[in-house]
Motif scaffolding. Structure first.
Motif, PDB file in Angstrom:
ATOM      1  N   LEU A  97       0.862  -1.174   0.000  1.00 20.73           N
ATOM      2  CA  LEU A  97       0.000   0.000   0.000  1.00 20.73           C
ATOM      3  C   LEU A  97       0.902   1.230   0.000  1.00 20.73           C
ATOM      4  O   LEU A  97       1.803   1.344   0.832  1.00 20.73           O
ATOM      5  CB  LEU A  97      -0.895   0.014   1.245  1.00 20.73           C
ATOM      6  N   VAL A  98       0.689   2.142  -0.953  1.00 24.61           N
ATOM      7  CA  VAL A  98       1.476   3.370  -1.063  1.00 24.61           C
ATOM      8  C   VAL A  98       0.696   4.488  -0.377  1.00 24.61           C
ATOM      9  O   VAL A  98      -0.489   4.687  -0.678  1.00 24.61           O
ATOM     10  CB  VAL A  98       1.743   3.734  -2.541  1.00 24.61           C
ATOM     11  N   ALA A 117       6.447  -6.517  -7.112  1.00 18.34           N
ATOM     12  CA  ALA A 117       5.493  -6.585  -6.012  1.00 18.34           C
ATOM     13  C   ALA A 117       4.146  -6.051  -6.508  1.00 18.34           C
ATOM     14  O   ALA A 117       4.060  -5.446  -7.580  1.00 18.34           O
ATOM     15  CB  ALA A 117       6.002  -5.758  -4.835  1.00 18.34           C
ATOM     16  N   ASN A 118       3.107  -6.294  -5.733  1.00 19.56           N
ATOM     17  CA  ASN A 118       1.752  -5.891  -6.094  1.00 19.56           C
ATOM     18  C   ASN A 118       1.366  -4.616  -5.354  1.00 19.56           C
ATOM     19  O   ASN A 118       1.425  -4.590  -4.124  1.00 19.56           O
ATOM     20  CB  ASN A 118       0.757  -6.993  -5.710  1.00 19.56           C
ATOM     21  N   VAL A 119       0.966  -3.617  -6.088  1.00 21.73           N
ATOM     22  CA  VAL A 119       0.474  -2.390  -5.468  1.00 21.73           C
ATOM     23  C   VAL A 119      -1.033  -2.571  -5.284  1.00 21.73           C
ATOM     24  O   VAL A 119      -1.775  -2.628  -6.260  1.00 21.73           O
ATOM     25  CB  VAL A 119       0.784  -1.147  -6.314  1.00 21.73           C
ATOM     26  N   VAL A 120      -1.466  -2.673  -4.019  1.00 27.28           N
ATOM     27  CA  VAL A 120      -2.886  -2.925  -3.747  1.00 27.28           C
ATOM     28  C   VAL A 120      -3.709  -1.648  -3.707  1.00 27.28           C
ATOM     29  O   VAL A 120      -4.924  -1.688  -3.818  1.00 27.28           O
ATOM     30  CB  VAL A 120      -3.089  -3.721  -2.434  1.00 27.28           C
ATOM     31  N   GLY A 121      -3.034  -0.511  -3.560  1.00 24.41           N
ATOM     32  CA  GLY A 121      -3.760   0.738  -3.540  1.00 24.41           C
ATOM     33  C   GLY A 121      -2.895   1.897  -3.110  1.00 24.41           C
ATOM     34  O   GLY A 121      -1.710   1.729  -2.801  1.00 24.41           O
ATOM     35  N   VAL A 122      -3.518   3.058  -3.102  1.00 21.21           N
ATOM     36  CA  VAL A 122      -2.880   4.308  -2.687  1.00 21.21           C
ATOM     37  C   VAL A 122      -3.802   4.954  -1.669  1.00 21.21           C
ATOM     38  O   VAL A 122      -5.026   4.908  -1.809  1.00 21.21           O
ATOM     39  CB  VAL A 122      -2.685   5.260  -3.891  1.00 21.21           C
ATOM     40  N   ALA A 123      -3.196   5.581  -0.650  1.00 17.91           N
ATOM     41  CA  ALA A 123      -3.980   6.286   0.361  1.00 17.91           C
ATOM     42  C   ALA A 123      -3.285   7.580   0.735  1.00 17.91           C
ATOM     43  O   ALA A 123      -2.058   7.665   0.710  1.00 17.91           O
ATOM     44  CB  ALA A 123      -4.156   5.407   1.593  1.00 17.91           C
ATOM     45  N   SER A 124      -4.085   8.576   1.078  1.00 22.45           N
ATOM     46  CA  SER A 124      -3.538   9.847   1.551  1.00 22.45           C
ATOM     47  C   SER A 124      -4.468  10.430   2.608  1.00 22.45           C
ATOM     48  O   SER A 124      -5.640  10.042   2.697  1.00 22.45           O
ATOM     49  CB  SER A 124      -3.378  10.841   0.395  1.00 22.45           C
ATOM     50  N   ILE A 125      -3.930  11.350   3.375  1.00 18.68           N
ATOM     51  CA  ILE A 125      -4.795  12.072   4.306  1.00 18.68           C
ATOM     52  C   ILE A 125      -5.667  13.021   3.491  1.00 18.68           C
ATOM     53  O   ILE A 125      -6.876  13.020   3.606  1.00 18.68           O
ATOM     54  CB  ILE A 125      -3.974  12.837   5.364  1.00 18.68           C
ATOM     55  N   VAL A 126      -5.022  13.831   2.638  1.00 14.39           N
ATOM     56  CA  VAL A 126      -5.757  14.815   1.843  1.00 14.39           C
ATOM     57  C   VAL A 126      -5.530  14.562   0.354  1.00 14.39           C
ATOM     58  O   VAL A 126      -4.401  14.393  -0.092  1.00 14.39           O
ATOM     59  CB  VAL A 126      -5.302  16.258   2.179  1.00 14.39           C
ATOM     60  N   ASP A 127      -6.625  14.542  -0.387  1.00  9.00           N
ATOM     61  CA  ASP A 127      -6.571  14.521  -1.849  1.00  9.00           C
ATOM     62  C   ASP A 127      -6.914  15.931  -2.309  1.00  9.00           C
ATOM     63  O   ASP A 127      -8.080  16.333  -2.302  1.00  9.00           O
ATOM     64  CB  ASP A 127      -7.578  13.509  -2.395  1.00  9.00           C
ATOM     65  N   ARG A 128      -5.874  16.689  -2.650  1.00  9.68           N
ATOM     66  CA  ARG A 128      -6.062  18.089  -3.096  1.00  9.68           C
ATOM     67  C   ARG A 128      -6.698  18.171  -4.477  1.00  9.68           C
ATOM     68  O   ARG A 128      -7.148  19.230  -4.894  1.00  9.68           O
ATOM     69  CB  ARG A 128      -4.707  18.810  -3.182  1.00  9.68           C
ATOM     70  N   PHE A 178      -4.721   6.886 -10.369  1.00  7.36           N
ATOM     71  CA  PHE A 178      -3.537   6.036 -10.288  1.00  7.36           C
ATOM     72  C   PHE A 178      -3.754   4.694 -10.984  1.00  7.36           C
ATOM     73  O   PHE A 178      -2.843   3.880 -11.054  1.00  7.36           O
ATOM     74  CB  PHE A 178      -3.151   5.793  -8.822  1.00  7.36           C
ATOM     75  N   GLY A 179      -4.955   4.447 -11.468  1.00  4.69           N
ATOM     76  CA  GLY A 179      -5.265   3.177 -12.123  1.00  4.69           C
ATOM     77  C   GLY A 179      -5.496   2.049 -11.134  1.00  4.69           C
ATOM     78  O   GLY A 179      -5.645   0.892 -11.539  1.00  4.69           O
ATOM     79  N   ILE A 180      -5.514   2.374  -9.852  1.00  2.09           N
ATOM     80  CA  ILE A 180      -5.768   1.410  -8.780  1.00  2.09           C
ATOM     81  C   ILE A 180      -6.598   2.109  -7.708  1.00  2.09           C
ATOM     82  O   ILE A 180      -6.824   3.317  -7.775  1.00  2.09           O
ATOM     83  CB  ILE A 180      -4.451   0.853  -8.158  1.00  2.09           C
ATOM     84  N   LYS A 181      -7.037   1.359  -6.727  1.00  2.00           N
ATOM     85  CA  LYS A 181      -7.838   1.916  -5.639  1.00  2.00           C
ATOM     86  C   LYS A 181      -7.093   3.067  -4.961  1.00  2.00           C
ATOM     87  O   LYS A 181      -5.929   2.926  -4.595  1.00  2.00           O
ATOM     88  CB  LYS A 181      -8.146   0.817  -4.620  1.00  2.00           C
TER      89      LYS A 181
END
Length: 191
Positions: free
Chosen positions: A111-112, A135-146, A153-156
């Motif tokens: 998870l990125v 490796a497998n990128v299962v998703g991306v997360a952030s506190i703030v999406d500006r 990102f082509g993924i969750k």
């Protein structure tokens, strides 16, 4: 947590700033989010990480990787709550790399995370870095999406809060045209 609650916390912590800013992405904006202020308070780091952990609860995650510098503490806290390994990628000669003996193994589920996503440039670099390790990128997360959901990102992709904060290319910046001095609060150095 609802949107109102999140905005109240960000306001109380003085995360939202107004002025004329040069963002890490190279774009200009009248709003800057200093998410590092969140990480002064472990209870808020834990609270925002919990929001992300809940949104990825069905995923098998071996590693949470953040971008240096904004994503380091957030990656650690998300990983701690998931029971995963925490890493961070950092720039070396302008390129995102794993250093300090960090390793990603083939087949790891990663998870990125980032504190703030504007254009997604740094996150995309880390996604490519992870993929280079097979490796497998299962998703991306952030506190703030500006970007208010505009970055793909082509993924969750999950964020604690999404904001529509306008940013400009320097040549189109109305704040520059007004002659307002610019502040460079980000972590990356510009030439």
């Amino acid at each position: 947590m609802d949107r109102k609650e999140i905005l109240k916390i960000l306001s109380e912590l003085k995360v939202l700033n107004k002025g004329h800013f040069l963002l890490t992405s190279g774009r200009h904006s009248d709003t800057y989010l200093q998410c590092a202020k969140i990480f002064q308070y472990p209870e808020y780091s834990a609270l925002f990480a919990k929001e992300i952990v809940q949104r990825f609860s069905g995923e098998k995650i071996d590693i949470v990787i953040g971008t240096a510098i904004g994503g380091i503490i957030f990656a650690y806290e998300v990983a701690r709550q998931l029971g995963a390994k925490a890493l961070f990628a950092e720039r070396e000669e302008g390129i995102m790399k794993l250093r300090r003996g960090f390793e990603i193994n083939e087949g790891d589920n990663v998870l990125v995370v980032e504190d703030v996503v504007t254009t997604g440039g740094s996150v995309k670099e880390v996604i490519e870095l992870v993929k280079n390790y097979n490796a497998n990128v299962v998703g991306v997360a952030s506190i703030v999406d500006r970007s208010n959901g505009k970055v793909d990102f082509g993924i969750k992709f999950e964020s604690v809060i999404s904001l529509d904060v306008i940013s400009y290319e320097s040549k189109d910046c109305p704040l520059c045209k007004e002659g307002l001095p610019i502040d460079k609060p980000g972590s990356r150095k510009f030439k």
